[in-house]
Scaffold this motif. Structure first.
Motif, PDB file in Angstrom:
ATOM      1  N   LYS A 129      43.643 -34.503 -10.736  1.00  0.00           N
ATOM      2  CA  LYS A 129      45.310 -35.089 -10.880  1.00  0.00           C
ATOM      3  C   LYS A 129      45.233 -36.401 -11.312  1.00  0.00           C
ATOM      4  CE  LYS A 129      47.478 -34.186  -6.829  1.00  0.00           C
ATOM      5  NZ  LYS A 129      47.797 -34.116  -5.225  1.00  0.00           N
ATOM      6  N   TRP A 130      44.227 -37.249 -11.301  1.00  0.00           N
ATOM      7  CA  TRP A 130      44.068 -38.417 -11.981  1.00  0.00           C
ATOM      8  C   TRP A 130      42.780 -38.827 -11.800  1.00  0.00           C
ATOM      9  CZ3 TRP A 130      42.116 -41.960  -8.443  1.00  0.00           C
ATOM     10  CH2 TRP A 130      42.523 -41.885  -7.254  1.00  0.00           C
ATOM     11  N   ARG A 131      42.243 -39.892 -12.711  1.00  0.00           N
ATOM     12  CA  ARG A 131      40.749 -40.409 -12.660  1.00  0.00           C
ATOM     13  C   ARG A 131      41.064 -42.019 -12.484  1.00  0.00           C
ATOM     14  NH1 ARG A 131      38.161 -36.393 -17.145  1.00  0.00           N
ATOM     15  NH2 ARG A 131      37.902 -34.658 -15.576  1.00  0.00           N
ATOM     16  N   HIS A 132      40.249 -42.549 -12.113  1.00  0.00           N
ATOM     17  CA  HIS A 132      39.641 -44.060 -12.096  1.00  0.00           C
ATOM     18  C   HIS A 132      38.401 -44.242 -12.605  1.00  0.00           C
ATOM     19  CE1 HIS A 132      40.232 -48.431 -11.170  1.00  0.00           C
ATOM     20  NE2 HIS A 132      39.185 -48.142 -10.728  1.00  0.00           N
ATOM     21  N   THR A 133      38.266 -44.987 -13.478  1.00  0.00           N
ATOM     22  CA  THR A 133      36.860 -45.508 -14.075  1.00  0.00           C
ATOM     23  C   THR A 133      36.540 -47.044 -13.944  1.00  0.00           C
ATOM     24  OG1 THR A 133      36.906 -43.416 -15.490  1.00  0.00           O
ATOM     25  CG2 THR A 133      35.284 -45.111 -16.164  1.00  0.00           C
ATOM     26  N   TRP A 134      35.467 -47.332 -13.719  1.00  0.00           N
ATOM     27  CA  TRP A 134      35.060 -48.881 -14.116  1.00  0.00           C
ATOM     28  C   TRP A 134      33.809 -48.799 -15.066  1.00  0.00           C
ATOM     29  CZ3 TRP A 134      34.695 -45.934  -9.580  1.00  0.00           C
ATOM     30  CH2 TRP A 134      33.316 -45.619  -9.122  1.00  0.00           C
ATOM     31  N   LYS A 135      33.786 -50.329 -15.247  1.00  0.00           N
ATOM     32  CA  LYS A 135      32.711 -50.622 -16.424  1.00  0.00           C
ATOM     33  C   LYS A 135      31.414 -50.479 -16.102  1.00  0.00           C
ATOM     34  CE  LYS A 135      35.880 -53.833 -18.783  1.00  0.00           C
ATOM     35  NZ  LYS A 135      36.231 -55.228 -18.996  1.00  0.00           N
ATOM     36  N   LYS A 136      30.337 -50.329 -16.938  1.00  0.00           N
ATOM     37  CA  LYS A 136      29.031 -50.181 -16.873  1.00  0.00           C
ATOM     38  C   LYS A 136      28.434 -51.583 -16.353  1.00  0.00           C
ATOM     39  CE  LYS A 136      24.786 -49.182 -19.370  1.00  0.00           C
ATOM     40  NZ  LYS A 136      24.071 -48.630 -20.422  1.00  0.00           N
ATOM     41  N   GLY A 137      27.448 -51.589 -15.506  1.00  0.00           N
ATOM     42  CA  GLY A 137      26.959 -52.810 -14.841  1.00  0.00           C
ATOM     43  C   GLY A 137      27.921 -53.132 -13.700  1.00  0.00           C
ATOM     44  N   ILE A 138      28.827 -52.484 -13.097  1.00  0.00           N
ATOM     45  CA  ILE A 138      29.606 -52.513 -12.189  1.00  0.00           C
ATOM     46  C   ILE A 138      29.278 -51.484 -11.130  1.00  0.00           C
ATOM     47  CG2 ILE A 138      31.991 -52.969 -10.846  1.00  0.00           C
ATOM     48  CD1 ILE A 138      31.284 -55.323 -12.955  1.00  0.00           C
ATOM     49  N   TRP A 139      29.162 -51.943  -9.723  1.00  0.00           N
ATOM     50  CA  TRP A 139      28.969 -50.767  -8.896  1.00  0.00           C
ATOM     51  C   TRP A 139      30.144 -50.905  -7.918  1.00  0.00           C
ATOM     52  CZ3 TRP A 139      26.986 -46.436  -7.418  1.00  0.00           C
ATOM     53  CH2 TRP A 139      27.078 -46.063  -6.204  1.00  0.00           C
ATOM     54  N   CYS A 140      30.863 -49.923  -7.737  1.00  0.00           N
ATOM     55  CA  CYS A 140      32.054 -49.794  -6.762  1.00  0.00           C
ATOM     56  C   CYS A 140      31.794 -48.920  -5.607  1.00  0.00           C
ATOM     57  CB  CYS A 140      33.326 -49.273  -7.446  1.00  0.00           C
ATOM     58  SG  CYS A 140      33.749 -50.502  -8.700  1.00  0.00           S
ATOM     59  N   GLU A 141      31.830 -49.363  -4.289  1.00  0.00           N
ATOM     60  CA  GLU A 141      31.756 -48.322  -2.976  1.00  0.00           C
ATOM     61  C   GLU A 141      33.150 -48.019  -2.562  1.00  0.00           C
ATOM     62  OE1 GLU A 141      29.733 -50.478  -0.230  1.00  0.00           O
ATOM     63  OE2 GLU A 141      27.852 -50.607  -1.326  1.00  0.00           O
ATOM     64  N   THR A 165      30.610 -62.336  -6.295  1.00  0.00           N
ATOM     65  CA  THR A 165      31.832 -62.201  -5.625  1.00  0.00           C
ATOM     66  C   THR A 165      32.005 -60.548  -5.521  1.00  0.00           C
ATOM     67  OG1 THR A 165      32.989 -61.773  -7.880  1.00  0.00           O
ATOM     68  CG2 THR A 165      33.120 -63.833  -6.520  1.00  0.00           C
ATOM     69  N   THR A 166      32.677 -59.908  -4.552  1.00  0.00           N
ATOM     70  CA  THR A 166      33.219 -58.680  -4.351  1.00  0.00           C
ATOM     71  C   THR A 166      34.528 -58.517  -4.453  1.00  0.00           C
ATOM     72  OG1 THR A 166      31.297 -58.298  -3.114  1.00  0.00           O
ATOM     73  CG2 THR A 166      32.906 -56.383  -2.908  1.00  0.00           C
ATOM     74  N   ASP A 167      35.273 -57.675  -5.281  1.00  0.00           N
ATOM     75  CA  ASP A 167      36.612 -57.401  -5.641  1.00  0.00           C
ATOM     76  C   ASP A 167      36.978 -56.072  -4.771  1.00  0.00           C
ATOM     77  OD1 ASP A 167      36.814 -59.766  -7.098  1.00  0.00           O
ATOM     78  OD2 ASP A 167      36.438 -58.627  -8.988  1.00  0.00           O
ATOM     79  N   VAL A 168      38.109 -56.152  -3.905  1.00  0.00           N
ATOM     80  CA  VAL A 168      38.458 -54.973  -3.185  1.00  0.00           C
ATOM     81  C   VAL A 168      39.896 -54.557  -4.093  1.00  0.00           C
ATOM     82  CG1 VAL A 168      39.350 -53.897  -1.079  1.00  0.00           C
ATOM     83  CG2 VAL A 168      37.546 -55.705  -1.178  1.00  0.00           C
ATOM     84  N   PHE A 169      39.773 -53.098  -4.254  1.00  0.00           N
ATOM     85  CA  PHE A 169      40.920 -52.689  -4.902  1.00  0.00           C
ATOM     86  C   PHE A 169      41.468 -51.600  -4.113  1.00  0.00           C
ATOM     87  CE2 PHE A 169      38.139 -54.401  -8.258  1.00  0.00           C
ATOM     88  CZ  PHE A 169      39.347 -54.762  -9.038  1.00  0.00           C
ATOM     89  N   ARG A 170      43.043 -51.205  -4.028  1.00  0.00           N
ATOM     90  CA  ARG A 170      43.595 -50.254  -3.330  1.00  0.00           C
ATOM     91  C   ARG A 170      44.035 -49.422  -4.779  1.00  0.00           C
ATOM     92  NH1 ARG A 170      48.660 -48.450  -2.702  1.00  0.00           N
ATOM     93  NH2 ARG A 170      49.274 -47.611  -0.686  1.00  0.00           N
ATOM     94  N   LEU A 171      43.753 -48.055  -4.469  1.00  0.00           N
ATOM     95  CA  LEU A 171      44.178 -47.138  -5.473  1.00  0.00           C
ATOM     96  C   LEU A 171      45.251 -46.422  -4.749  1.00  0.00           C
ATOM     97  CD1 LEU A 171      40.737 -45.489  -6.460  1.00  0.00           C
ATOM     98  CD2 LEU A 171      42.036 -47.474  -7.416  1.00  0.00           C
ATOM     99  N   ASP A 172      46.382 -46.138  -5.693  1.00  0.00           N
ATOM    100  CA  ASP A 172      47.500 -45.155  -5.030  1.00  0.00           C
ATOM    101  C   ASP A 172      47.342 -43.744  -4.959  1.00  0.00           C
ATOM    102  OD1 ASP A 172      49.714 -43.609  -5.180  1.00  0.00           O
ATOM    103  OD2 ASP A 172      51.047 -45.075  -5.841  1.00  0.00           O
ATOM    104  N   PRO A 173      47.218 -43.199  -3.998  1.00  0.00           N
ATOM    105  CA  PRO A 173      46.476 -41.776  -4.020  1.00  0.00           C
ATOM    106  C   PRO A 173      47.361 -40.866  -4.603  1.00  0.00           C
ATOM    107  CG  PRO A 173      47.685 -42.542  -1.728  1.00  0.00           C
ATOM    108  CD  PRO A 173      47.594 -43.770  -2.585  1.00  0.00           C
ATOM    109  N   ALA A 174      48.536 -41.187  -5.143  1.00  0.00           N
ATOM    110  CA  ALA A 174      49.223 -40.110  -5.933  1.00  0.00           C
ATOM    111  C   ALA A 174      49.139 -40.310  -7.550  1.00  0.00           C
ATOM    112  CB  ALA A 174      51.023 -40.243  -5.699  1.00  0.00           C
TER     113      ALA A 174
END
Length: 452
Positions: A225-237, A258-267
């Motif tokens: 339905k959709w995809r989210h990608t982050w950059k190399k050298g970054i680890w996202c839990e 630092t640790t950045d917290v993101f909210r993803l729209d589930p739709a």
């Protein structure tokens, strides 16, 4: 009473009406990661408390921890309709672990990637055969929703051109009523832990088709339905709060700033940064309407900093007193329950930041170097008890309010209590007031009779 306290009391009241429908999650931490899988957890003796399973905050309800809860007497045990005590040896069917959903028990073993049992009787109902060979970690079916079971399976049975075998891993959707495989999607790697796939509103969020990419899959077809990608050298839990996915992202270095917290729209998958936290922080679990993240210990090595983050990004810090190596550190409801290798259990309130009690866990602890441990604790808010299980078949129930031991039992069915599958710890599962204890391929169902 402050505004924050009023809001917290309202939240507790609103959630109390839905406790009976909260589902039990899968394992909190995968202690044995399947071949070539990345070990993403950290021991409590190290820099962080743990990278816990995503749904750690929902084990038989969300405890309020207020005065009303402490004064409320625990009700007596009641067996589910149609249940009777049972024990089985499920060879090739259960040694990779199990998941309870209603009156169904879904397991995996060396011969089957998914098998359904009746939790009332222990009777096996259907199986999904492994592709070539079964896994060797806690990679059992991890979720059930809308009549579909989600599990893992080898992608192929074929050898590589050079003769080596690396089967890869598929996420598999299975019809809960019949065991029919509905669809498969290949994952980016062989990780089969709480970070690989999890349920969100309207989709299954999975690590596919490549690393550093999460795809929302249609639960009916497996289509993206959709995809989210982050950059190399970054680890996202990844974590899920009220059906909404969140990412905690930091640089893949030893001491990130630092640790950045993101909210993803589930739709749609649209990402919005809701907060930035100092240092490297890891998802530990969820409690009510907040994410729980853990950071490094303080300079004296006696406390771990926790940050509770709301869906809007508002944060509250708590300090968790943890000294020495821990066998378990689990977020359960609004508490953290820890057990150290000396056999000392401790309950800590995330709501108030206070230690509620410290008591002997009540079961023999394995040797710290044995590559096994006790089962993740199970809490019954209705009965006011937290339960523990050791590989030797010893069970213990501690009063949630005081830590006093109110029940103990021994399961002879486990034999000498030695690890039965590559050092894997035993497992304790809740089915209403019943407990299902598993060690390797042996399972027993019993109803604890709690003393006053």
């Amino acid at each position: 009473m402050t505004t924050e306290q009023v809001e917290e009391r309202v939240r507790e009241t609103l959630r109390a009406v839905d406790l009976d429908r909260v589902r039990a999650p899968g394992d909190l931490v995968d202690r044995v990661v399947r071949r070539r899988g990345r070990r993403r957890f950290a021991q409590a003796a190290g820099s962080t408390v743990a990278v816990a399973a995503i749904t750690a905050g929902a084990v038989l309800g969300l405890g309020g921890g207020g005065a009303a809860d402490q004064d409320r007497p625990a009700r007596p045990a009641a067996s589910p309709q149609g249940w009777k005590p049972w024990n089985i040896t499920a060879k090739g069917t259960a040694e990779r672990g199990c998941l309870v959903d209603g009156a169904a028990l879904y397991c995996a073993g060396s011969r089957y990637d998914a098998a359904k049992f009746d939790a009332r009787t222990g009777e096996r109902q259907w199986t999904v055969k492994v592709v070539r060979e079964g896994g060797y970690g806690n990679d059992h079916p991890f979720a059930v929703r809308d009549g579909v079971v989600y599990a893992y399976q080898n992608h192929t049975a074929r050898n590589q051109p050079n003769g080596d075998y690396a089967g890869g891993t598929d996420l598999v959707a299975v019809k809960a009523g019949t065991g029919k495989v509905l669809w498969k999607v290949e994952l980016a790697n062989d990780n089969r832990d709480g970070q690989s796939a999890l349920l969100i509103d309207g989709a299954v969020l999975a690590n596919t088709p490549k690393d550093r990419t999460m795809s929302a899959l249609d639960p009916r077809t497996g289509r993206t339905k959709w995809r989210h990608t982050w950059k190399k050298g970054i680890w996202c839990e990844r974590a899920v709060l009220s059906g909404v996915p969140y990412l905690a992202c930091r640089r893949e270095i030893k001491h990130p700033q630092t640790t950045d917290v993101f909210r993803l729209d589930p739709a749609t998958g649209k990402a919005e940064q809701i907060t930035g936290l100092l240092g490297g922080q890891s998802f530990m679990g969820t409690t009510k309407d907040r994410l729980v993240l853990s950071a490094e210990r303080d300079a004296a090595g006696k406390k771990v900093r926790l940050t509770l983050v709301s869906g809007s990004g508002q944060g509250v810090e708590r300090w968790l007193p943890l000294q020495g190596a821990q066998a378990h550190v689990d977020v359960i409801g609004d508490r953290v329950i820890s057990v150290n290798w000396r056999g000392e259990a401790r309950a800590y309130s995330l709501r108030t930041g206070k230690v509620l009690w410290t008591r002997p866990v009540g079961v023999p602890m394995p040797d710290e170097e044995s590559m096994t441990g006790i089962a993740s604790p199970v809490v019954s808010e209705k009965r006011g008890v937290v339960f523990f299980l050791s590989p030797t078949g010893d069970l213990s129930g501690l009063d949630l309010r005081t830590g006093r031991q109110v029940w103990r039992h021994h399961v002879d069915f486990f034999g000498k209590g030695k690890p039965l599958n590559f050092g894997m710890p035993p497992q304790l599962l809740p089915y209403d007031d019943v407990l299902i204890a598993r060690n390797g391929n042996k399972m027993i169902s019993l109803l604890p009779r709690i003393t006053g």
